[in-house]
Design a protein around this motif. Sequence first.
Motif, short mmCIF file in Angstrom:
data_model
loop_
_atom_site.label_atom_id
_atom_site.label_comp_id
_atom_site.label_asym_id
_atom_site.label_seq_id
_atom_site.Cartn_x
_atom_site.Cartn_y
_atom_site.Cartn_z
N UNK A 83 -10.31 -112.33 65.07
CA UNK A 83 -11.49 -113.14 65.40
C UNK A 83 -12.74 -112.30 65.12
N UNK A 84 -13.78 -112.96 64.70
CA UNK A 84 -15.07 -112.27 64.52
C UNK A 84 -15.73 -112.19 65.90
N UNK A 85 -15.95 -110.99 66.39
CA UNK A 85 -16.48 -110.82 67.73
C UNK A 85 -17.98 -110.66 67.81
N UNK A 86 -18.53 -109.88 66.92
CA UNK A 86 -19.96 -109.56 67.03
C UNK A 86 -20.43 -108.98 65.70
N UNK A 87 -21.71 -109.16 65.44
CA UNK A 87 -22.32 -108.60 64.25
C UNK A 87 -23.76 -108.23 64.58
N UNK A 88 -24.21 -107.07 64.14
CA UNK A 88 -25.57 -106.65 64.41
C UNK A 88 -26.11 -105.82 63.26
N UNK A 89 -27.43 -105.74 63.20
CA UNK A 89 -28.10 -105.02 62.13
C UNK A 89 -29.23 -104.18 62.71
N UNK A 90 -29.40 -102.98 62.19
CA UNK A 90 -30.58 -102.16 62.46
C UNK A 90 -31.20 -101.89 61.09
N UNK A 91 -32.44 -102.31 60.92
CA UNK A 91 -33.09 -102.21 59.62
C UNK A 91 -34.05 -101.03 59.56
N UNK A 119 -7.71 -106.52 71.50
CA UNK A 119 -8.14 -105.21 71.03
C UNK A 119 -9.39 -105.40 70.18
N UNK A 120 -10.28 -104.43 70.27
CA UNK A 120 -11.58 -104.51 69.61
C UNK A 120 -11.72 -103.34 68.64
N UNK A 121 -12.13 -103.67 67.42
CA UNK A 121 -12.38 -102.65 66.40
C UNK A 121 -13.87 -102.70 66.08
N UNK A 122 -14.55 -101.58 66.27
CA UNK A 122 -15.99 -101.49 66.00
C UNK A 122 -16.17 -100.73 64.69
N UNK A 123 -16.78 -101.41 63.70
CA UNK A 123 -17.04 -100.80 62.40
C UNK A 123 -18.54 -100.67 62.21
N UNK A 124 -18.96 -99.50 61.80
CA UNK A 124 -20.37 -99.22 61.51
C UNK A 124 -20.48 -98.96 60.02
N UNK A 136 -30.25 -99.89 56.10
CA UNK A 136 -29.82 -100.56 57.33
C UNK A 136 -28.52 -99.96 57.82
N UNK A 137 -28.24 -100.23 59.08
CA UNK A 137 -26.95 -99.92 59.67
C UNK A 137 -26.38 -101.24 60.17
N UNK A 138 -25.18 -101.56 59.71
CA UNK A 138 -24.52 -102.79 60.09
C UNK A 138 -23.45 -102.47 61.12
N UNK A 139 -23.31 -103.33 62.11
CA UNK A 139 -22.28 -103.14 63.14
C UNK A 139 -21.47 -104.42 63.23
N UNK A 140 -20.16 -104.29 63.15
CA UNK A 140 -19.28 -105.44 63.21
C UNK A 140 -18.17 -105.14 64.21
N UNK A 141 -17.93 -106.09 65.10
CA UNK A 141 -16.83 -105.97 66.06
C UNK A 141 -15.81 -107.05 65.74
N UNK A 142 -14.60 -106.63 65.48
CA UNK A 142 -13.49 -107.53 65.22
C UNK A 142 -12.60 -107.55 66.45
N UNK A 143 -12.17 -108.74 66.84
CA UNK A 143 -11.26 -108.90 67.98
C UNK A 143 -9.88 -109.22 67.43
N UNK A 144 -8.89 -108.52 67.95
CA UNK A 144 -7.50 -108.74 67.53
C UNK A 144 -6.70 -109.23 68.71
N UNK A 145 -6.11 -110.40 68.57
CA UNK A 145 -5.24 -110.95 69.62
C UNK A 145 -3.87 -110.32 69.46
#
Length: 149
Positions: A83-91, A119-124, A136-145
């Motif tokens: 599942x797509x959990x979260x997405x963020x950007x720092x410009x 389970x949560x995987x945080x990718x920067x 920019x710095x991109x942040x993505x959180x993936x949720x794994x069932x």
Amino acid sequence: MIDRRHIGHQMPPFTVVVERGRLRFFAKATGQTDPVYSDDDAARAAGHPALPVPPTFLFCLEMDGPNPAAVRELLGLDYRRILHGEQGFSFHRLAYAGDALRFAQRIEDIYDKKGGALEFIVRQTHVSNQRGEPVADLRCVTVYRNPSA
């Protein structure tokens, strides 16, 4: 459970050249009406050297990597449980059509909730331009069932 030894793992960096036509298509697809994002003359008149990259377009460019599924494959994840959990950007600065953007991805964290059911995987991802300047710095959180929880 996802092996925590992957925390800190860096994927091989890759470079994507920002294409003017894709920027125009993205502006149209997202309903962007400001001509600065689709017309070269309007962009220059607004003080830009070329068409500027809309902030969320960086996420699209990240998918142009040599293997968009590399993190999923590394961690052995079944895509049907993601599942797509979260997405963020720092410009830090604007990018423009014609720029060669370098994407450097890193697994920042892996953690679980609900007794390991999620389970949560945080990718920067650090994005820099052809001059090595941070964009920019991109942040993505993936949720794994997790099927075993």
